[in-house]
Motif scaffolding. Structure first.
Motif, PDB file in Angstrom:
ATOM      1  N   ARG A  71       0.859  -1.188   0.000  1.00  0.00           N
ATOM      2  CA  ARG A  71       0.000   0.000   0.000  1.00  0.00           C
ATOM      3  C   ARG A  71       0.889   1.229   0.000  1.00  0.00           C
ATOM      4  O   ARG A  71       1.915   1.260   0.672  1.00  0.00           O
ATOM      5  CB  ARG A  71      -0.859   0.051   1.263  1.00  0.00           C
ATOM      6  CG  ARG A  71      -1.926  -0.970   1.284  1.00  0.00           C
ATOM      7  CD  ARG A  71      -3.216  -0.261   1.211  1.00  0.00           C
ATOM      8  NE  ARG A  71      -4.291  -1.236   1.214  1.00  0.00           N
ATOM      9  CZ  ARG A  71      -5.520  -0.899   1.337  1.00  0.00           C
ATOM     10  NH1 ARG A  71      -5.845   0.343   1.493  1.00  0.00           N
ATOM     11  NH2 ARG A  71      -6.455  -1.804   1.297  1.00  0.00           N
ATOM     12  N   ALA A  72       0.466   2.243  -0.703  1.00  0.00           N
ATOM     13  CA  ALA A  72       1.221   3.494  -0.706  1.00  0.00           C
ATOM     14  C   ALA A  72       1.024   4.219   0.619  1.00  0.00           C
ATOM     15  O   ALA A  72      -0.040   4.158   1.227  1.00  0.00           O
ATOM     16  CB  ALA A  72       0.753   4.390  -1.853  1.00  0.00           C
ATOM     17  N   ALA A  73       2.085   4.875   1.057  1.00  0.00           N
ATOM     18  CA  ALA A  73       1.986   5.841   2.150  1.00  0.00           C
ATOM     19  C   ALA A  73       1.923   7.214   1.492  1.00  0.00           C
ATOM     20  O   ALA A  73       2.280   7.373   0.319  1.00  0.00           O
ATOM     21  CB  ALA A  73       3.201   5.727   3.068  1.00  0.00           C
ATOM     22  N   PHE A  74       1.449   8.190   2.217  1.00  0.00           N
ATOM     23  CA  PHE A  74       1.308   9.541   1.678  1.00  0.00           C
ATOM     24  C   PHE A  74       2.064  10.518   2.560  1.00  0.00           C
ATOM     25  O   PHE A  74       2.113  10.357   3.777  1.00  0.00           O
ATOM     26  CB  PHE A  74      -0.171   9.922   1.587  1.00  0.00           C
ATOM     27  CG  PHE A  74      -0.945   9.001   0.702  1.00  0.00           C
ATOM     28  CD1 PHE A  74      -0.950   9.180  -0.667  1.00  0.00           C
ATOM     29  CD2 PHE A  74      -1.643   7.926   1.232  1.00  0.00           C
ATOM     30  CE1 PHE A  74      -1.639   8.316  -1.500  1.00  0.00           C
ATOM     31  CE2 PHE A  74      -2.339   7.055   0.410  1.00  0.00           C
ATOM     32  CZ  PHE A  74      -2.337   7.254  -0.962  1.00  0.00           C
ATOM     33  N   MET A  75       2.640  11.536   1.934  1.00  0.00           N
ATOM     34  CA  MET A  75       3.483  12.488   2.649  1.00  0.00           C
ATOM     35  C   MET A  75       3.174  13.894   2.166  1.00  0.00           C
ATOM     36  O   MET A  75       3.022  14.128   0.966  1.00  0.00           O
ATOM     37  CB  MET A  75       4.958  12.158   2.380  1.00  0.00           C
ATOM     38  CG  MET A  75       5.958  13.129   2.953  1.00  0.00           C
ATOM     39  SD  MET A  75       7.661  12.699   2.479  1.00  0.00           S
ATOM     40  CE  MET A  75       7.986  11.364   3.627  1.00  0.00           C
ATOM     41  N   ARG A  76       3.111  14.833   3.127  1.00  0.00           N
ATOM     42  CA  ARG A  76       2.957  16.248   2.777  1.00  0.00           C
ATOM     43  C   ARG A  76       3.859  17.080   3.669  1.00  0.00           C
ATOM     44  O   ARG A  76       4.070  16.753   4.845  1.00  0.00           O
ATOM     45  CB  ARG A  76       1.515  16.707   2.881  1.00  0.00           C
ATOM     46  CG  ARG A  76       0.977  16.694   4.297  1.00  0.00           C
ATOM     47  CD  ARG A  76      -0.504  17.056   4.319  1.00  0.00           C
ATOM     48  NE  ARG A  76      -1.019  16.948   5.664  1.00  0.00           N
ATOM     49  CZ  ARG A  76      -1.197  17.987   6.484  1.00  0.00           C
ATOM     50  NH1 ARG A  76      -0.919  19.204   6.080  1.00  0.00           N
ATOM     51  NH2 ARG A  76      -1.668  17.798   7.697  1.00  0.00           N
ATOM     52  N   ALA A  77       4.414  18.128   3.099  1.00  0.00           N
ATOM     53  CA  ALA A  77       5.298  19.019   3.851  1.00  0.00           C
ATOM     54  C   ALA A  77       4.444  19.986   4.668  1.00  0.00           C
ATOM     55  O   ALA A  77       3.462  20.530   4.167  1.00  0.00           O
ATOM     56  CB  ALA A  77       6.199  19.794   2.897  1.00  0.00           C
ATOM     57  N   ILE A  78       4.835  20.186   5.935  1.00  0.00           N
ATOM     58  CA  ILE A  78       4.068  21.099   6.787  1.00  0.00           C
ATOM     59  C   ILE A  78       4.877  22.305   7.249  1.00  0.00           C
ATOM     60  O   ILE A  78       4.298  23.319   7.613  1.00  0.00           O
ATOM     61  CB  ILE A  78       3.452  20.373   8.004  1.00  0.00           C
ATOM     62  CG1 ILE A  78       4.525  19.710   8.861  1.00  0.00           C
ATOM     63  CG2 ILE A  78       2.396  19.373   7.532  1.00  0.00           C
ATOM     64  CD1 ILE A  78       4.024  19.206  10.199  1.00  0.00           C
ATOM     65  N   LEU A  79       6.206  22.205   7.252  1.00  0.00           N
ATOM     66  CA  LEU A  79       7.032  23.367   7.577  1.00  0.00           C
ATOM     67  C   LEU A  79       8.470  23.120   7.177  1.00  0.00           C
ATOM     68  O   LEU A  79       8.873  22.002   6.908  1.00  0.00           O
ATOM     69  CB  LEU A  79       6.932  23.760   9.056  1.00  0.00           C
ATOM     70  CG  LEU A  79       7.324  22.765  10.144  1.00  0.00           C
ATOM     71  CD1 LEU A  79       8.777  22.908  10.525  1.00  0.00           C
ATOM     72  CD2 LEU A  79       6.480  23.025  11.377  1.00  0.00           C
ATOM     73  N   HIS A  80       9.222  24.211   7.135  1.00  0.00           N
ATOM     74  CA  HIS A  80      10.633  24.133   6.778  1.00  0.00           C
ATOM     75  C   HIS A  80      11.454  24.178   8.064  1.00  0.00           C
ATOM     76  O   HIS A  80      11.236  25.051   8.903  1.00  0.00           O
ATOM     77  CB  HIS A  80      11.029  25.289   5.864  1.00  0.00           C
ATOM     78  CG  HIS A  80      12.466  25.274   5.490  1.00  0.00           C
ATOM     79  ND1 HIS A  80      12.975  24.380   4.576  1.00  0.00           N
ATOM     80  CD2 HIS A  80      13.507  26.024   5.922  1.00  0.00           C
ATOM     81  CE1 HIS A  80      14.282  24.581   4.464  1.00  0.00           C
ATOM     82  NE2 HIS A  80      14.618  25.570   5.263  1.00  0.00           N
ATOM     83  N   GLU A  81      12.357  23.243   8.220  1.00  0.00           N
ATOM     84  CA  GLU A  81      13.263  23.194   9.369  1.00  0.00           C
ATOM     85  C   GLU A  81      14.659  23.599   8.902  1.00  0.00           C
ATOM     86  O   GLU A  81      15.201  22.977   7.999  1.00  0.00           O
ATOM     87  CB  GLU A  81      13.317  21.783   9.963  1.00  0.00           C
ATOM     88  CG  GLU A  81      12.106  21.389  10.756  1.00  0.00           C
ATOM     89  CD  GLU A  81      12.031  22.088  12.106  1.00  0.00           C
ATOM     90  OE1 GLU A  81      13.063  22.570  12.617  1.00  0.00           O
ATOM     91  OE2 GLU A  81      10.924  22.173  12.643  1.00  0.00           O
ATOM     92  N   PRO A  82      15.266  24.626   9.514  1.00  0.00           N
ATOM     93  CA  PRO A  82      16.591  25.057   9.072  1.00  0.00           C
ATOM     94  C   PRO A  82      17.750  24.280   9.692  1.00  0.00           C
ATOM     95  O   PRO A  82      18.863  24.327   9.187  1.00  0.00           O
ATOM     96  CB  PRO A  82      16.638  26.522   9.515  1.00  0.00           C
ATOM     97  CG  PRO A  82      15.725  26.573  10.697  1.00  0.00           C
ATOM     98  CD  PRO A  82      14.652  25.553  10.450  1.00  0.00           C
ATOM     99  N   SER A  83      17.504  23.555  10.787  1.00  0.00           N
ATOM    100  CA  SER A  83      18.615  22.951  11.517  1.00  0.00           C
ATOM    101  C   SER A  83      18.259  21.529  11.933  1.00  0.00           C
ATOM    102  O   SER A  83      17.096  21.267  12.240  1.00  0.00           O
ATOM    103  CB  SER A  83      18.896  23.812  12.751  1.00  0.00           C
ATOM    104  OG  SER A  83      19.930  23.289  13.507  1.00  0.00           O
ATOM    105  N   PRO A  84      19.165  20.595  11.953  1.00  0.00           N
ATOM    106  CA  PRO A  84      20.608  20.722  11.779  1.00  0.00           C
ATOM    107  C   PRO A  84      21.036  20.964  10.340  1.00  0.00           C
ATOM    108  O   PRO A  84      22.159  21.353  10.072  1.00  0.00           O
ATOM    109  CB  PRO A  84      21.165  19.399  12.294  1.00  0.00           C
ATOM    110  CG  PRO A  84      20.061  18.428  12.158  1.00  0.00           C
ATOM    111  CD  PRO A  84      18.795  19.212  12.281  1.00  0.00           C
ATOM    112  N   GLN A  85      20.126  20.726   9.389  1.00  0.00           N
ATOM    113  CA  GLN A  85      20.355  21.142   8.007  1.00  0.00           C
ATOM    114  C   GLN A  85      18.985  21.369   7.385  1.00  0.00           C
ATOM    115  O   GLN A  85      17.992  20.830   7.868  1.00  0.00           O
ATOM    116  CB  GLN A  85      21.178  20.131   7.233  1.00  0.00           C
ATOM    117  CG  GLN A  85      20.479  18.852   6.853  1.00  0.00           C
ATOM    118  CD  GLN A  85      21.443  17.942   6.129  1.00  0.00           C
ATOM    119  OE1 GLN A  85      22.385  17.446   6.706  1.00  0.00           O
ATOM    120  NE2 GLN A  85      21.214  17.736   4.854  1.00  0.00           N
ATOM    121  N   PRO A  86      18.902  22.199   6.355  1.00  0.00           N
ATOM    122  CA  PRO A  86      17.587  22.507   5.785  1.00  0.00           C
ATOM    123  C   PRO A  86      16.844  21.253   5.333  1.00  0.00           C
ATOM    124  O   PRO A  86      17.387  20.406   4.625  1.00  0.00           O
ATOM    125  CB  PRO A  86      17.919  23.408   4.592  1.00  0.00           C
ATOM    126  CG  PRO A  86      19.252  24.003   4.925  1.00  0.00           C
ATOM    127  CD  PRO A  86      19.979  22.932   5.693  1.00  0.00           C
TER     128      PRO A  86
END
Length: 141
Positions: A46-61
């Motif tokens: 089965r496929a999993a699904f992913m969505r971006a919710i925020l940008h994290e700058p650290s420890p790396q972008p």
């Protein structure tokens, strides 16, 4: 400076999800579930699904994402996972048909709201055979 988040919803197989979790752990990024746990507890095929919710700058972008995946017992896991921007972009987007199926699946899991108390009271009176309010009351301005 704010960074624009990707709006796409991505689909990924269990093996891809486990590999991304392993990579995130190796880079000291946020891992909501470890690769070994994913391998053991997420449904095959089965496929999993992913969505971006925020940008994290650290420890790396990276993008903090939320992953939705099914367990073999029919349950669902919904957890965060930090993913490098290039890894996120490389995943295939959810097709319109898959998105529609995902929406139907999600909507089927939202419970129907109960009646407001005043409606429930009126329904209870009707069930007991008590007179309801006059229809004219609803028609007068």
């Amino acid at each position: 400076m704010t960074r624009e988040l990707p709006r796409e919803i991505k689909r990924l197989a269990k093996a891809e999800l486990a590999a991304l979790a392993q990579r995130a752990r190796g880079l000291h990024l946020g891992v909501g579930r470890r690769a070994d746990w994913i391998t053991e507890h997420i449904e095959d095929g089965r496929a999993a699904f992913m969505r971006a919710i925020l940008h994290e700058p650290s420890p790396q972008p990276c993008h903090r994402t939320l992953v939705l995946a099914r367990r073999p017992d029919g349950g669902v896991e919904h957890f965060p996972l930090d993913v490098l921007p290039g890894d996120f972009v490389a995943l295939p987007d959810v097709s319109p048909a898959q998105l529609l199926g995902l929406a139907w699946w999600a909507l089927d899991r939202v419970p129907i709201s109960g009646l407001p108390l005043e409606y429930q009271a009126e329904w209870d009176r009707a069930r007991r055979g008590e007179p309801l309010e006059s229809p004219g009351e609803y028609l007068t301005p």
